[in-house]
Design a protein around this motif. Structure first.
Motif, PDB file in Angstrom:
ATOM      1  N   THR A   1       0.866  -1.151  -0.033  1.00  0.00           N
ATOM      2  CA  THR A   1       0.044  -0.062  -0.051  1.00  0.00           C
ATOM      3  C   THR A   1       0.926   1.331  -0.031  1.00  0.00           C
ATOM      4  N   HIS A   2       2.108   1.088   0.495  1.00  0.00           N
ATOM      5  CA  HIS A   2       2.911   2.270   0.656  1.00  0.00           C
ATOM      6  C   HIS A   2       3.185   2.975  -0.892  1.00  0.00           C
ATOM      7  N   GLN A   3       3.241   1.931  -1.839  1.00  0.00           N
ATOM      8  CA  GLN A   3       3.659   2.213  -3.152  1.00  0.00           C
ATOM      9  C   GLN A   3       2.551   3.370  -3.710  1.00  0.00           C
ATOM     10  N   PHE A   4       1.453   3.688  -3.229  1.00  0.00           N
ATOM     11  CA  PHE A   4       0.432   4.266  -4.009  1.00  0.00           C
ATOM     12  C   PHE A   4       0.751   5.742  -4.033  1.00  0.00           C
ATOM     13  N   MET A   5       1.270   6.341  -2.792  1.00  0.00           N
ATOM     14  CA  MET A   5       1.691   7.786  -2.802  1.00  0.00           C
ATOM     15  C   MET A   5       2.784   8.182  -3.793  1.00  0.00           C
ATOM     16  N   ARG A   6       3.776   7.229  -4.071  1.00  0.00           N
ATOM     17  CA  ARG A   6       4.650   7.469  -4.763  1.00  0.00           C
ATOM     18  C   ARG A   6       4.380   7.385  -6.280  1.00  0.00           C
ATOM     19  N   LEU A   7       3.477   6.386  -6.508  1.00  0.00           N
ATOM     20  CA  LEU A   7       2.505   6.378  -7.857  1.00  0.00           C
ATOM     21  C   LEU A   7       2.009   7.391  -8.189  1.00  0.00           C
ATOM     22  N   THR A   8       1.240   7.979  -7.293  1.00  0.00           N
ATOM     23  CA  THR A   8       0.357   9.218  -7.749  1.00  0.00           C
ATOM     24  C   THR A   8       1.050  10.350  -7.778  1.00  0.00           C
ATOM     25  N   SER A   9       2.146  10.527  -7.140  1.00  0.00           N
ATOM     26  CA  SER A   9       3.184  11.907  -6.982  1.00  0.00           C
ATOM     27  C   SER A   9       3.604  11.623  -8.568  1.00  0.00           C
ATOM     28  N   LYS A  10       4.134  10.703  -8.950  1.00  0.00           N
ATOM     29  CA  LYS A  10       4.856  10.314 -10.225  1.00  0.00           C
ATOM     30  C   LYS A  10       3.871  10.835 -11.357  1.00  0.00           C
ATOM     31  N   LEU A  11       2.906  10.538 -11.261  1.00  0.00           N
ATOM     32  CA  LEU A  11       1.886  10.669 -12.260  1.00  0.00           C
ATOM     33  C   LEU A  11       1.169  12.147 -12.150  1.00  0.00           C
ATOM     34  N   GLY A  12       1.693  13.073 -11.302  1.00  0.00           N
ATOM     35  CA  GLY A  12       1.142  14.437 -10.976  1.00  0.00           C
ATOM     36  C   GLY A  12      -0.031  14.456 -10.394  1.00  0.00           C
ATOM     37  N   MET A  13      -0.650  13.578  -9.836  1.00  0.00           N
ATOM     38  CA  MET A  13      -1.764  13.653  -8.730  1.00  0.00           C
ATOM     39  C   MET A  13      -1.539  13.523  -7.515  1.00  0.00           C
ATOM     40  N   ASN A  14      -2.757  13.798  -6.703  1.00  0.00           N
ATOM     41  CA  ASN A  14      -2.614  13.277  -5.133  1.00  0.00           C
ATOM     42  C   ASN A  14      -3.600  12.305  -5.028  1.00  0.00           C
ATOM     43  N   ARG A  15      -3.749  11.950  -3.678  1.00  0.00           N
ATOM     44  CA  ARG A  15      -4.719  10.682  -3.184  1.00  0.00           C
ATOM     45  C   ARG A  15      -5.948  10.942  -3.702  1.00  0.00           C
ATOM     46  N   LEU A  16      -6.592  12.149  -3.561  1.00  0.00           N
ATOM     47  CA  LEU A  16      -8.187  12.356  -3.605  1.00  0.00           C
ATOM     48  C   LEU A  16      -8.403  12.543  -5.120  1.00  0.00           C
ATOM     49  N   GLY A  17      -7.144  13.149  -5.756  1.00  0.00           N
ATOM     50  CA  GLY A  17      -7.387  13.350  -7.126  1.00  0.00           C
ATOM     51  C   GLY A  17      -7.277  11.909  -8.045  1.00  0.00           C
ATOM     52  N   ALA A  18      -6.509  11.034  -7.543  1.00  0.00           N
ATOM     53  CA  ALA A  18      -6.440   9.742  -7.964  1.00  0.00           C
ATOM     54  C   ALA A  18      -7.618   8.861  -7.879  1.00  0.00           C
ATOM     55  N   TYR A  19      -8.242   9.118  -6.507  1.00  0.00           N
ATOM     56  CA  TYR A  19      -9.702   8.374  -6.626  1.00  0.00           C
ATOM     57  C   TYR A  19     -10.419   8.880  -7.343  1.00  0.00           C
ATOM     58  N   ARG A  20     -10.810  10.273  -7.568  1.00  0.00           N
ATOM     59  CA  ARG A  20     -11.702  10.747  -8.479  1.00  0.00           C
ATOM     60  C   ARG A  20     -11.394  10.319  -9.776  1.00  0.00           C
ATOM     61  N   GLU A  21     -10.284  10.376 -10.150  1.00  0.00           N
ATOM     62  CA  GLU A  21      -9.806  10.091 -11.518  1.00  0.00           C
ATOM     63  C   GLU A  21     -10.449   8.477 -11.909  1.00  0.00           C
ATOM     64  N   VAL A  22     -10.277   7.634 -11.060  1.00  0.00           N
ATOM     65  CA  VAL A  22     -10.716   6.309 -11.446  1.00  0.00           C
ATOM     66  C   VAL A  22     -11.977   5.692 -10.578  1.00  0.00           C
ATOM     67  N   SER A  23     -12.766   6.679 -10.162  1.00  0.00           N
ATOM     68  CA  SER A  23     -13.875   6.167  -9.387  1.00  0.00           C
ATOM     69  C   SER A  23     -14.714   5.529 -10.220  1.00  0.00           C
ATOM     70  N   GLY A  24     -15.468   4.363  -9.612  1.00  0.00           N
ATOM     71  CA  GLY A  24     -16.217   3.511 -10.236  1.00  0.00           C
ATOM     72  C   GLY A  24     -15.543   2.326 -11.000  1.00  0.00           C
ATOM     73  N   THR A  25     -14.158   2.242 -10.819  1.00  0.00           N
ATOM     74  CA  THR A  25     -13.620   1.185 -11.393  1.00  0.00           C
ATOM     75  C   THR A  25     -13.538   0.180 -10.246  1.00  0.00           C
ATOM     76  N   LYS A  26     -12.803  -0.980 -10.746  1.00  0.00           N
ATOM     77  CA  LYS A  26     -12.416  -2.037  -9.594  1.00  0.00           C
ATOM     78  C   LYS A  26     -11.873  -1.624  -8.407  1.00  0.00           C
ATOM     79  N   TRP A  27     -11.075  -0.463  -8.462  1.00  0.00           N
ATOM     80  CA  TRP A  27     -10.404  -0.119  -7.440  1.00  0.00           C
ATOM     81  C   TRP A  27     -10.973   0.813  -6.222  1.00  0.00           C
ATOM     82  N   VAL A  28     -11.916   1.727  -7.098  1.00  0.00           N
ATOM     83  CA  VAL A  28     -12.308   2.979  -6.101  1.00  0.00           C
ATOM     84  C   VAL A  28     -13.783   2.671  -6.423  1.00  0.00           C
TER      85      VAL A  28
END
Length: 353
Positions: free
Chosen positions: A201-228
Motif C-alpha cells: 500500500t505504501h507504493q500508492f503515494m509514490r505512484l500518484t506523485s509520479k503521475l502528477g496527482m494526489n490521493r483524492l485526485g487519483a480516487y476521483r480519476e478512477v472512481s467507479g472502477t474495480k479499485w475505487v
C-alpha cells in the motif's frame, strides 16, 4: 495575533470559560491553541505551564518513562484517543515511528515545533499533559497522564525537556490550506495499469506523485472502477453501527501533517451524539464529525498478502479525515465480514465533478 490580544486577556478569557475546550476557546478569541497555552506560561490560576523541547527524538523516549498514558491525535474533523505505553521509538530524518501494542504512531518531526508541559488543578485532581503544536499553532499530538501513569516521573521528565525560552508569546505561521484534488486525465490509463501491479500500500503515494496527482485526485480519476467505489457519506452512522455489532477487527488511522495515530482492534461501543459519531471503548475512543464527511470511498489496493480494502473519508476541502482498513486476524482470514459491511453501504448518488 498576540499583538491584538494580550496574554493577560487570554488568561482572563480562560478563567471565565474554565470548561470550554482550549481549541474552541482559542478559535473564539481569534488566536491559535498554541498561543492560548503559551499565554499561561509560569503559574496562573492553578495551572503550571512549561515550554519543553518538542522534538520527538527527545519527547518520545521521555514519554515512555511515564508508563500508561492516553495518546491523542486529531485533525479538524476527528479525534483519536488511545490508552497504552510508548514503547519502541525509531528516529528518522523525515519520518519517525512509535511501534507498540497499543500506541502506534507515524511521526513527521519537522511539524513538531512548539512543546508544553501542563499541570492543572481540576475538579478531579491534578491533570498532567505534554502537548505539541505545529508552526501554525495547531495541535499535533498530546499525551495525558492517567491514574495508572508513573506520576513520580513527571517532574524529572519536565525538567529534562525544559528549554531556555519560557516566554508567554509565540510566533505562528499562516495555516497552509488543504491541497485540492489533483487529477491528470491523460495519465488515467497508466494509473490503472500501475495500480494493478502494486504489491504494497505504501507504493500508492509514490505512484500518484509520479503521475502528477494526489490521493483524492487519483480516487476521483478512477472512481467507479474495480479499485475505487464512491460511497454515500450519509451512511457513516450506519457503518459504525454495523462495525459495533460485528466485532470486525480494524486498522484505523487519524492524523494531521505532523502525526498519524493508528488503532488496531474492533470498534465496539458506538455512541452517536449530535453531529459526532463516537467510539467509546475502554482503551480507545474515536470522535468523528459526521457532518464534516463530504466524500467516502471504498479503496482496494493489491498487496503480497492479498487485497488491502479500506474505507476513506474526506472533508469538503479535500482533507483526509480517517482511513479504516479491515484487519486480517490470521493468514486464512479473507476479510469476508469486512467486505460484507462495505458492500451493504449505498453508493454515492452522483459522481463528483
Amino acid at each position: 495575533m498576540t499583538d491584538i490580544i494580550s496574554a493577560q486577556a487570554i488568561r482572563s478569557a480562560k478563567a471565565e470559560n474554565p470548561k470550554q475546550r482550549d481549541r474552541d476557546l482559542a478559535q473564539s478569541l481569534g488566536i491559535t491553541e498554541a498561543q492560548l497555552v503559551a499565554a499561561h506560561m509560569g503559574n496562573h490560576d492553578g495551572q503550571q505551564v512549561t515550554r519543553i523541547n518538542p522534538h520527538p527524538d527527545q519527547l518520545m523516549p521521555a514519554a515512555s518513562r511515564l508508563g500508561e498514558v492516553m495518546a491523542l491525535t486529531r485533525n479538524a474533523s476527528a479525534v483519536h484517543e488511545r490508552v497504552g505505553t510508548y514503547e519502541k521509538y525509531r528516529s528518522g530524518p523525515h519520518a519517525s515511528v512509535v511501534l507498540g501494542k497499543e500506541i502506534d504512531l507515524r511521526i513527521f518531526p519537522r511539524h513538531w515545533v512548539h512543546g508544553f508541559a501542563i499541570e492543572q488543578e481540576t475538579d478531579k485532581g491534578i491533570r498532567r499533559t505534554l502537548q505539541v503544536f505545529d508552526a501554525a499553532g495547531d495541535a499535533v499530538h498530546k499525551i495525558f497522564l492517567r491514574d495508572a501513569s508513573n506520576h513520580d516521573a513527571w517532574a524529572d521528565v519536565v525538567r529534562d525537556l525544559t528549554v531556555e525560552d519560557q516566554s508567554e508569546a509565540i510566533s505562528v505561521e499562516p495555516r497552509k490550506p488543504t491541497e485540492a484534488a489533483k487529477r491528470n486525465p491523460k495519465k488515467r490509463d497508466i494509473l490503472l495499469e500501475e495500480w494493478a501491479k502494486m504489491t504494497d500500500t505504501h507504493q500508492f503515494m509514490r505512484l500518484t506523485s509520479k503521475l502528477g496527482m494526489n490521493r483524492l485526485g487519483a480516487y476521483r480519476e478512477v472512481s467507479g472502477t474495480k479499485w475505487v467505489r464512491p460511497i454515500d457519506p450519509s451512511s457513516m452512522a450506519d457503518f459504525f453501527e454495523k462495525m459495533g455489532q460485528s466485532g470486525q477487527e480494524t486498522i484505523l488511522f487519524v492524523g494531521n501533517m505532523g502525526n498519524i495515530q493508528i488503532h488496531w482492534g474492533p470498534l465496539e461501543t458506538i455512541k452517536p451524539m449530535g453531529p459526532w459519531l463516537n467510539v467509546m471503548d475502554p482503551r480507545f475512543n474515536l470522535h468523528l464529525r459526521g457532518d464534516h464527511v463530504a466524500e467516502v470511498y471504498q479503496i482496494i489496493k493489491p498487496t503480497k498478502r492479498g487485497d488491502a480494502i479500506s474505507l476513506e473519508m474526506f472533508d469538503a476541502e479535500g482533507m483526509i479525515i480517517a482511513q479504516i482498513f479491515g484487519n486480517r486476524t490470521d493468514e486464512d482470514d479473507d476479510l469476508a465480514q469486512w467486505k460484507s459491511i462495505l458492500a451493504s453501504l449505498p453508493d454515492v448518488e452522483k459522481e463528483l465533478a
